[in-house]
Design a protein around this motif. Structure first.
Motif, PDB file in Angstrom:
ATOM      1  N   ILE A  18      49.791  33.448  46.722  1.00 41.96           N
ATOM      2  CA  ILE A  18      49.316  32.236  45.781  1.00 41.96           C
ATOM      3  C   ILE A  18      48.565  32.588  44.937  1.00 41.96           C
ATOM      4  O   ILE A  18      48.600  31.864  43.740  1.00 41.96           O
ATOM      5  CB  ILE A  18      48.486  31.386  47.163  1.00 41.96           C
ATOM      6  N   LEU A  19      47.486  33.442  44.985  1.00 42.55           N
ATOM      7  CA  LEU A  19      46.768  33.816  43.826  1.00 42.55           C
ATOM      8  C   LEU A  19      47.597  34.413  42.597  1.00 42.55           C
ATOM      9  O   LEU A  19      47.450  34.054  41.509  1.00 42.55           O
ATOM     10  CB  LEU A  19      45.775  34.947  44.346  1.00 42.55           C
ATOM     11  N   VAL A  20      48.516  35.415  43.233  1.00 34.57           N
ATOM     12  CA  VAL A  20      49.192  35.815  42.170  1.00 34.57           C
ATOM     13  C   VAL A  20      50.236  34.956  41.390  1.00 34.57           C
ATOM     14  O   VAL A  20      50.095  34.827  40.263  1.00 34.57           O
ATOM     15  CB  VAL A  20      50.413  36.938  42.647  1.00 34.57           C
TER      16      VAL A  20
ATOM     17  N   LEU B   6      33.654  36.176  47.888  1.00 35.21           N
ATOM     18  CA  LEU B   6      34.222  37.010  46.545  1.00 35.21           C
ATOM     19  C   LEU B   6      35.363  36.182  45.834  1.00 35.21           C
ATOM     20  O   LEU B   6      35.315  36.203  44.733  1.00 35.21           O
ATOM     21  CB  LEU B   6      34.367  38.247  47.183  1.00 35.21           C
ATOM     22  N   VAL B   7      36.227  36.012  46.519  1.00 34.17           N
ATOM     23  CA  VAL B   7      37.423  35.078  45.925  1.00 34.17           C
ATOM     24  C   VAL B   7      36.980  33.972  45.177  1.00 34.17           C
ATOM     25  O   VAL B   7      37.413  33.583  44.038  1.00 34.17           O
ATOM     26  CB  VAL B   7      38.333  34.690  47.064  1.00 34.17           C
ATOM     27  N   ILE B   8      36.180  33.096  45.893  1.00 33.83           N
ATOM     28  CA  ILE B   8      35.600  31.855  44.839  1.00 33.83           C
ATOM     29  C   ILE B   8      34.854  32.321  43.751  1.00 33.83           C
ATOM     30  O   ILE B   8      34.866  31.420  42.778  1.00 33.83           O
ATOM     31  CB  ILE B   8      34.800  31.059  45.986  1.00 33.83           C
ATOM     32  N   SER B   9      33.918  33.202  43.910  1.00 32.97           N
ATOM     33  CA  SER B   9      33.066  33.600  42.563  1.00 32.97           C
ATOM     34  C   SER B   9      33.409  34.781  41.894  1.00 32.97           C
ATOM     35  O   SER B   9      32.795  35.224  41.288  1.00 32.97           O
ATOM     36  CB  SER B   9      31.683  34.076  43.222  1.00 32.97           C
ATOM     37  N   SER B  10      34.639  35.129  42.041  1.00 27.76           N
ATOM     38  CA  SER B  10      35.426  36.327  41.190  1.00 27.76           C
ATOM     39  C   SER B  10      35.098  36.220  39.865  1.00 27.76           C
ATOM     40  O   SER B  10      35.139  37.340  39.255  1.00 27.76           O
ATOM     41  CB  SER B  10      36.879  36.567  41.666  1.00 27.76           C
ATOM     42  N   VAL B  11      35.131  34.951  39.371  1.00 26.27           N
ATOM     43  CA  VAL B  11      35.077  34.986  37.993  1.00 26.27           C
ATOM     44  C   VAL B  11      33.659  35.358  37.450  1.00 26.27           C
ATOM     45  O   VAL B  11      33.076  36.047  36.343  1.00 26.27           O
ATOM     46  CB  VAL B  11      35.279  33.398  37.366  1.00 26.27           C
ATOM     47  N   ARG B  12      32.447  35.315  38.274  1.00 28.35           N
ATOM     48  CA  ARG B  12      31.053  35.693  38.039  1.00 28.35           C
ATOM     49  C   ARG B  12      31.114  37.231  38.270  1.00 28.35           C
ATOM     50  O   ARG B  12      30.114  37.940  37.796  1.00 28.35           O
ATOM     51  CB  ARG B  12      30.278  34.917  38.609  1.00 28.35           C
ATOM     52  N   ILE B  13      31.791  37.794  39.140  1.00 24.81           N
ATOM     53  CA  ILE B  13      31.513  39.099  39.578  1.00 24.81           C
ATOM     54  C   ILE B  13      32.456  40.157  39.088  1.00 24.81           C
ATOM     55  O   ILE B  13      31.988  41.255  38.667  1.00 24.81           O
ATOM     56  CB  ILE B  13      31.645  38.976  41.255  1.00 24.81           C
ATOM     57  N   ILE B  14      33.581  39.966  39.220  1.00 27.17           N
ATOM     58  CA  ILE B  14      34.546  41.107  38.838  1.00 27.17           C
ATOM     59  C   ILE B  14      34.693  41.146  37.001  1.00 27.17           C
ATOM     60  O   ILE B  14      34.643  42.362  36.875  1.00 27.17           O
ATOM     61  CB  ILE B  14      36.368  40.490  39.284  1.00 27.17           C
ATOM     62  N   PRO B  15      34.781  40.360  36.299  1.00 26.74           N
ATOM     63  CA  PRO B  15      34.731  40.545  34.912  1.00 26.74           C
ATOM     64  C   PRO B  15      33.703  41.342  34.402  1.00 26.74           C
ATOM     65  O   PRO B  15      33.905  42.183  33.795  1.00 26.74           O
ATOM     66  CB  PRO B  15      34.994  39.147  34.282  1.00 26.74           C
TER      67      PRO B  15
ATOM     68  N   THR C 219      41.320  36.614  38.758  1.00 28.63           N
ATOM     69  CA  THR C 219      42.346  36.332  39.509  1.00 28.63           C
ATOM     70  C   THR C 219      43.354  37.599  40.018  1.00 28.63           C
ATOM     71  O   THR C 219      43.797  37.500  41.238  1.00 28.63           O
ATOM     72  CB  THR C 219      43.076  35.014  39.164  1.00 28.63           C
ATOM     73  N   THR C 220      43.761  38.142  38.830  1.00 25.02           N
ATOM     74  CA  THR C 220      44.556  39.277  39.065  1.00 25.02           C
ATOM     75  C   THR C 220      43.938  40.435  40.225  1.00 25.02           C
ATOM     76  O   THR C 220      44.500  40.716  40.706  1.00 25.02           O
ATOM     77  CB  THR C 220      44.949  39.982  37.602  1.00 25.02           C
ATOM     78  N   ALA C 221      42.711  40.614  39.706  1.00 27.36           N
ATOM     79  CA  ALA C 221      41.970  41.433  40.588  1.00 27.36           C
ATOM     80  C   ALA C 221      41.764  41.126  41.901  1.00 27.36           C
ATOM     81  O   ALA C 221      41.859  41.943  42.685  1.00 27.36           O
ATOM     82  CB  ALA C 221      40.644  42.170  39.886  1.00 27.36           C
TER      83      ALA C 221
END
Length: 849
Positions: free
Chosen positions: A292-294, A467-476, A510-512
């Motif tokens: 679903i994420l991909v 982590l999934v929900i806040s991925s935009v704030r954490i991963i980039p 999202t990709t990561a």
């Protein structure tokens, strides 16, 4: 708008190819799981049906009721004498150990042949049916694997029990010196597999031989009933139930038709299949979430690249609803096509797995009936279609989020978080904080209540969800920092690759995230499984500091003890005397060994406390100042509290002399070499049993227990990691898709850089570094998070078994995961880089995107 959606798929089919592949993997996984479950169930039903194939009626124990063969024996006569019954034969099973000249000790599932030969569910291949008490018929597969033929002898271990030799005779007590009986193989037969014990060595003996030697140990499977010709089966069944009701086994047995008995037995035996199916569905669900994420990320990129085209359709009169429906329709068509292909592939994979299992693991996997239910195919297609619809909701909403005038303006895709995302970010951060607090509290509170294990699991789930929900704030930001440190020094391609990953934070996140989920679960299982194995082993050594112990009912011959010492892997072996503990400690009766301190130092583990003359060494938390032990006499003995050995207490010969320890109550204690591999423990156990002439089941100790659960954990780890690789593969497809679509999006940009002097090699390196950066950061984050969760899980699960936490971190395994992520990133960039390199700067600058 359906026509528009189909045209988009036809024209831009390459963009949707990776989406379809991810959906196919997820849907195929679900379908394969359901097909395997149905095949196992039908194979089990066939195996159970073969056991009752010649009977007219059956009498079986009620659910969860254990009925011994000796208990049923008095009932066979009354059942056989019931009107309409031709014969009543016992079907039972006993697990026992046997040893022959051609093989070392092996486990056997031994059953009686039916009293009525017409009820035989086996075919004699050579030799004859057993006639005398010690005659034996072997399954052909068992005979082949053990190298046994007709005329060979097998010595079986039997319990020390009183045996009724006749109505007027006194019972004869078969003591320790008569605990083995030699049987002669008189025939070989094709028996098929025992549905309850697939892969077990099977043997048959006479009903009288079974009753005398094995009935006390075994359990009743059924009583098979053969009816007289013309007898009314339902009427006879009612009479049989009346006979049972008037016996001591009233409420323990039930008379059923063969069809009903097969159905009941299959349901009772299918619990293991249900567990396997549930585990497979859990892993399939993980793959669906990753898919679903991909898919959502890929569709977001596709829709973003078509914003001007969609806006033009709006200008021509298309409504928001039509635009929304068009995007969802594209996803639904791709999802249906991918699901159908995945389900078809799942059927092929199921067939291949069945053939491979039957060929290479016939003992562990004897089922050979492939069943493909229509429901499994429909479910697989439905899951894939629903997966795609859910994944296209957000991209479809973004397609109608702007007005036609805004979208017709020059557009640079920006996924920067807006104020609308603040609630989402707050929820994500809240999940992270609550999850971390719950994990910390669980680690401290689990010693008070075991239910906190669930709290720790919930906390870990909240951390991953956050982590999934806040991925935009954490991963980039994490990608940018690592890119600056490791990628930017690679010159202009490295600097541009780092900047490109930060231009689209949501896409990068999202990709990561999809890859983070897969790698986190793999790391959690690897670290958790290996650390649990190491911690349990350490705790077992603390509680029972004897590698191998063998209780004996006589003195140990010097030759036998020397033979044990010569076994490869054995460091020391000594004899000791045994006393008896009168009371339980921590819900178990500890072993008490009488041994002198000097001898004890050679065989006890490093965690064992030193012996104190005249005292019994007990664990430091032992509540009393004395322990009551028994030899020929019984007395309270002062204790010395030190160490953690709760399953074995040790004392000196002075205490043994005081209680009058029996000279025949002995034991052999064995210390293994420090570098003995876990895989060697089973061999050593068998060798010790042969040297001392005892069943291998009587050879215990911490090393034996450690070897048993170590093998189980290793099998579980291998299976779980193999299943999770499907979700990791789907995530890597997402990385490849992201890079491919970024090339399509940035054609003019790439052409402009080429025109400004960027070489083809640098362009290829730029794309490769971009993919490697995303995949490697995701893998690193997954390894760190998964390792932490694995360590937490180990502590929660093993707090009762060990005072120390032993962390077993497999560096080669995680370097392998990181290497796979880097390699996958490079491979995912090959095709996009080739496409970008083929486009000349002039042609790229002509394109109007």
């Amino acid at each position: 708008m359906i026509a528009v959606a189909l045209a988009q798929i036809r024209i831009h089919w390459a963009r949707f190819l990776a989406i379809g592949l991810g959906i196919a993997l997820a849907a195929g996984f679900v379908a394969t799981t359901l097909i395997i479950n149905s095949s196992l169930q039908n194979s089990l039903e066939d195996a159970v049906g073969r056991s009752f194939s010649q009977a007219d009626l059956t009498v079986i124990p009620d659910k969860d009721v254990f009925v011994g063969g000796d208990e049923v024996a008095p009932l066979l006569g009354p059942l056989a004498e019931t009107e309409g019954v031709r014969s009543a034969s016992l079907s039972a099973r006993t697990l026992t150990a046997g040893r022959g000249s051609a093989f070392s000790e092996s486990s056997f599932a031994l059953s009686p042949v039916p009293a009525d030969a017409g009820l035989d569910a086996f075919d004699i291949v050579s030799g004859e049916r057993p006639q005398s008490t010690t005659d034996l018929v072997l399954d052909t597969r068992t005979a082949k694997s053990l190298g046994v033929g007709i005329g060979d002898e097998i010595r079986f271990t039997v319990d020390s029990v009183p045996v009724e030799t006749g109505e007027e005779d006194m019972p004869v007590y078969r003591g320790p010196s008569h605990n083995s009986v030699t049987f002669t193989v008189v025939g070989l037969a094709q028996m098929g597999e025992d549905p309850a014990l697939p892969g077990a060595n099977r043997a048959l003996t006479t009903a009288s031989g079974y009753q005398e030697y094995f009935a006390q140990q075994g359990d009743v499977i059924a009583i098979q009933i053969a009816l007289d010709e013309g007898a009314d089966a339902e009427r006879v069944r009612s009479k049989l139930q009346s006979v049972i009701g008037s016996s001591q086994l009233d409420g323990s047995l039930e008379a059923l038709t063969v069809g009903d008995a097969v159905e009941v037995k299959t349901d009772r035996l299918s619990g293991g299949n249900a567990v396997i199916t549930a585990l497979l569905l859990v892993f399939a669900g993980i793959s669906v979430v990753v898919a679903i994420l991909v898919v959502s990320n890929t569709f977001s990129v596709i829709v973003a690249g078509r914003r001007r085209e969609l806006a033009l359709l709006r200008c021509l009169g298309a409504s928001r609803g039509q635009m929304y429906g068009s995007v969802v329709a594209e996803g639904l068509v791709v999802g249906l096509l991918g699901s159908i292909l995945g389900v078809l592939a799942g059927v092929g994979v199921s067939h291949a797995l069945m053939l491979a299992a039957v060929r290479y693991w016939p003992e562990e996997f004897p089922y050979d009936t492939l069943t493909v239910p229509v429901s499994a195919l429909i479910t697989g297609v439905a899951v894939g279609a629903l997966l795609t619809i859910l994944a296209t909701i957000r991209p479809a909403r973004s397609a109608i989020a702007v007005t036609p005038l805004e979208a017709l303006q020059p557009f640079d895709v920006s996924f920067a978080p807006s104020t609308r995302n603040r609630p989402r970010q707050l929820i994500g951060i809240g999940c992270l904080v609550v999850g971390a607090v719950l994990v910390i509290v669980s680690l401290y509170a689990v010693s008070a209540a075991q239910a906190w294990i669930i709290g720790g699991a919930l906390g870990g789930g909240l951390i991953v969800t956050g982590l999934v929900i806040s991925s935009v704030r954490i991963i980039p930001p994490l990608v940018g920092w690592i890119g600056e440190v490791l990628i930017s020094p690679w010159g202009m391609p490295g600097q541009l690759a780092t900047l490109n990953t930060l231009r689209n934070p949501r896409r990068t996140a999202t990709t990561a995230t999809a890859l983070v989920i897969g790698v986190t679960l793999v790391a959690t299982i690897l670290v958790g499984g290996m650390s649990t194995k190491a911690t349990l082993g350490h705790g077992l050594d603390q509680r029972y500091p004897v590698d191998i112990s063998v209780p004996l009912s006589g003195l140990v011959a010097d030759d036998s003890l020397e033979e044990v010492r010569e076994i490869p892997g054995v460091a020391h072996a000594v004899s000791a005397h045994r006393a008896e503990a009168v009371e339980d400690y921590k819900d178990s009766r500890p072993e008490i060994y009488v041994i002198d301190p000097e001898t004890a130092s050679t065989v006890l583990g490093d965690s064992a406390a030193d012996l104190v003359t005249g005292r019994v060494v007990v664990p430091e938390d032992y509540p009393d100042s004395t322990v009551r032990i028994r030899g020929l006499n019984e007395m309270n003995v002062p204790v010395h509290k030190e160490g953690l050995s709760s399953l074995a207490f040790f004392t000196t010969p002075e205490v043994g002399n005081s209680i009058g320890v029996s000279a025949t109550s002995t034991a052999v204690l064995v210390r293994l070499d420090e570098d003995v591999d876990v895989d060697e423990i089973s061999r050593i156990q068998q060798s010790v049993a042969e040297a001392l002439d005892v069943p291998s089941g009587e050879v215990g100790g911490s090393a034996v227990a450690r070897g048993a659960y170590s093998d189980f954990i290793d099998v579980m780890l291998a299976g779980a990691v193999a299943l999770l690789l499907v979700s990791v593969l789907i995530a890597l497809i997402g990385v490849s898709n992201t890079v491919s679509l970024s090339v399509i999006e940035r054609r003019r940009e790439n052409a402009l850089m080429r025109a400004l002097g960027l070489s083809i090699a640098q362009l290829r390196a730029l794309l490769a570094l971009e993919a490697v950066l995303i995949s490697s950061v995701a893998a690193l984050l997954g390894i760190v998070l998964g390792s932490a969760l694995g360590i937490v899980g180990t502590r929660l699960l093993t707090y009762e078994y060990s005072t120390d936490l032993i962390v077993d971190f497999s560096v080669p395994s995680f370097l392998g995961i990181l290497a796979v992520a880097i390699l996958a990133g490079i491979l995912s960039a090959l095709a996009p880089a080739r496409r970008a390199a083929r486009l000349s700067p002039v042609e790229g600058l002509k394109l109007d995107y």
